[in-house]
Write an enzyme that holds these catalytic residues in place. Structure first.
Site, mmCIF file in Angstrom:
data_model
loop_
_atom_site.group_PDB
_atom_site.id
_atom_site.type_symbol
_atom_site.label_atom_id
_atom_site.label_comp_id
_atom_site.label_asym_id
_atom_site.label_seq_id
_atom_site.Cartn_x
_atom_site.Cartn_y
_atom_site.Cartn_z
ATOM 1 N N SER A 177 0.994 -1.439 -0.397
ATOM 2 C CA SER A 177 0.001 0.320 0.357
ATOM 3 C C SER A 177 1.187 1.031 -0.504
ATOM 4 C CB SER A 177 -0.757 0.251 0.882
ATOM 5 O OG SER A 177 -1.454 1.048 1.043
ATOM 6 N N SER B 176 -0.910 3.797 0.741
ATOM 7 C CA SER B 176 -1.994 5.629 1.482
ATOM 8 C C SER B 176 -0.991 5.757 2.778
ATOM 9 C CB SER B 176 -3.004 4.339 1.964
ATOM 10 O OG SER B 176 -3.512 3.930 0.864
ATOM 11 N N THR C 281 -10.375 -1.160 2.412
ATOM 12 C CA THR C 281 -9.629 -2.072 1.411
ATOM 13 C C THR C 281 -9.868 -3.429 1.384
ATOM 14 O OG1 THR C 281 -8.201 -1.732 -0.807
ATOM 15 C CG2 THR C 281 -7.026 -2.306 1.656
ATOM 16 N N LYS D 232 -14.569 -4.244 2.256
ATOM 17 C CA LYS D 232 -15.075 -2.786 1.672
ATOM 18 C C LYS D 232 -16.944 -3.389 1.624
ATOM 19 C CE LYS D 232 -12.231 -0.624 -1.594
ATOM 20 N NZ LYS D 232 -11.799 0.127 -2.569
ATOM 21 N N ASN E 285 -15.293 2.698 2.056
ATOM 22 C CA ASN E 285 -13.828 2.816 1.523
ATOM 23 C C ASN E 285 -13.121 3.658 2.588
ATOM 24 O OD1 ASN E 285 -14.330 4.851 0.667
ATOM 25 N ND2 ASN E 285 -12.317 5.346 -0.320
ATOM 26 N N ASP F 246 -14.553 5.992 -3.207
ATOM 27 C CA ASP F 246 -14.543 6.017 -4.298
ATOM 28 C C ASP F 246 -14.292 6.185 -5.472
ATOM 29 O OD1 ASP F 246 -11.004 3.613 -2.964
ATOM 30 O OD2 ASP F 246 -13.400 2.402 -3.064
ATOM 31 N N GLY G 238 -16.427 -7.374 -7.039
ATOM 32 C CA GLY G 238 -16.083 -6.850 -5.797
ATOM 33 C C GLY G 238 -16.594 -5.357 -5.158
ATOM 34 N N TYR H 288 -3.264 -0.239 -8.512
ATOM 35 C CA TYR H 288 -1.847 1.656 -8.768
ATOM 36 C C TYR H 288 -0.135 0.550 -8.414
ATOM 37 C CZ TYR H 288 -2.425 0.964 -3.663
ATOM 38 O OH TYR H 288 -2.278 1.394 -2.318
ATOM 39 N N GLY I 203 -4.955 2.770 -11.594
ATOM 40 C CA GLY I 203 -5.388 3.295 -9.818
ATOM 41 C C GLY I 203 -4.513 3.871 -9.205
#
Length: 273
Positions: A14, A16, A61, A65, A86, A101, A127, A210, A231
């Site tokens: 990740s 993030s 994530t 979700k 999310n 999202d 999903g 991503y 992404g």
């Protein structure tokens, strides 16, 4: 200082934490962010820990979700309609679910001036991310959507959306092919959700992954001169919108563009080293 985090099952890939750190730096927010990886059996306890640890909010994530919804106190109307969360805000001990999202996914199209009206698309996966993609495409007046599922019999076809399984993908074609599955995500970067022959039947490929920036799917697309997008736009866009909810503020669109450029360059530098 406020504390935030990311809930997921496998989070070593990740971006993030790095992304949120940069958002806080640019906006001057005094906050910290870390990942919380745990197995599906611990989801209830993880949600309870938001209050226990006084986390001001968390992102959510794969694969939680949809699964997290029963453990929340309330849902934003849009998140309730979509059936996927999310972003969770801890508002004085009340856990409220949101979905940012949708806004993030929209950046993929608005930044490239890609048009969806009267177009067709195939979505791989069913999903939480797939629900967002479907909603956005329909709201942008797409003509037809086919969603590829391992269990299409579980879903009901609509006027614009039909379901099929992966054994029938060779017959599919259209304007956009959108991967919402984790197939091709780091570290399994040599995998692709569909083969080369199927890729050739679409004009534009979008992969919500991503990391890596260029998945096997997108690499095959480049070989056939297809338009492609990963992404990263969605990741940055949804993160900024989550921060707006948590901090009750508005962040300029130019900051989203700035962050995307920063992380595009940083990922290229890492791949070249």
């Amino acid at each position: 200082m406020e504390f935030y985090g990311l809930f997921g099952e496998t989070l070593s890939h990740s971006l993030s934490p790095e992304l949120h750190k940069k958002i806080y730096q640019i906006t001057g927010i005094d906050a910290a962010y870390k990942t919380f990886a745990f197995p599906k059996t611990h989801l209830k306890q993880a949600v309870e820990s938001i209050r226990l640890l006084s986390l001001h909010g968390v992102n959510v994530t794969i694969p939680y979700k949809e699964k997290i919804i029963p453990y929340l106190d309330a849902l934003d109307p849009f998140a309730e309609k979509i059936g996927a969360v999310n972003t969770v805000q801890n508002k004085n001990g009340k856990l409220i679910g949101y979905n940012t999202d949708y806004a993030g996914f929209g950046h993929i199209f608005t930044r490239r001036n890609w048009n969806l009206k009267d177009k067709s698309a195939v979505i791989l996966g069913t999903g939480g991310a797939a629900k967002i993609v479907e909603a956005y495409l329909i709201n942008q007046r797409i003509k037809q959507i086919v969603i590829v599922s391992r269990s299409p019999e579980k879903y009901t076809n609509t006027e614009k959306t039909t379901y099929t399984n992966y054994t029938n993908t060779s017959a599919l074609s259209g304007d956009y092919l959108i991967n919402t599955t984790p197939v091709g995500m780091f570290p399994n970067i040599e995998s692709a959700p569909v083969n080369d022959a199927i890729i050739q039947q679409f004009s534009t490929l979008i992969d919500l992954i991503y990391n890596p920036q260029e998945t096997k799917l997108l690499s095959l697309g480049h070989q056939h001169n297809k338009h492609t997008a990963n992404g990263l736009d969605m990741l940055v866009g949804q993160a900024v919108r989550a921060v707006e909810i948590w901090e009750n503020l508005s962040i300029e669109e130019t900051i989203i563009d700035e962050l995307i450029e920063i992380f595009q360059k940083e990922r290229v530098d890492i791949n070249e080293n």
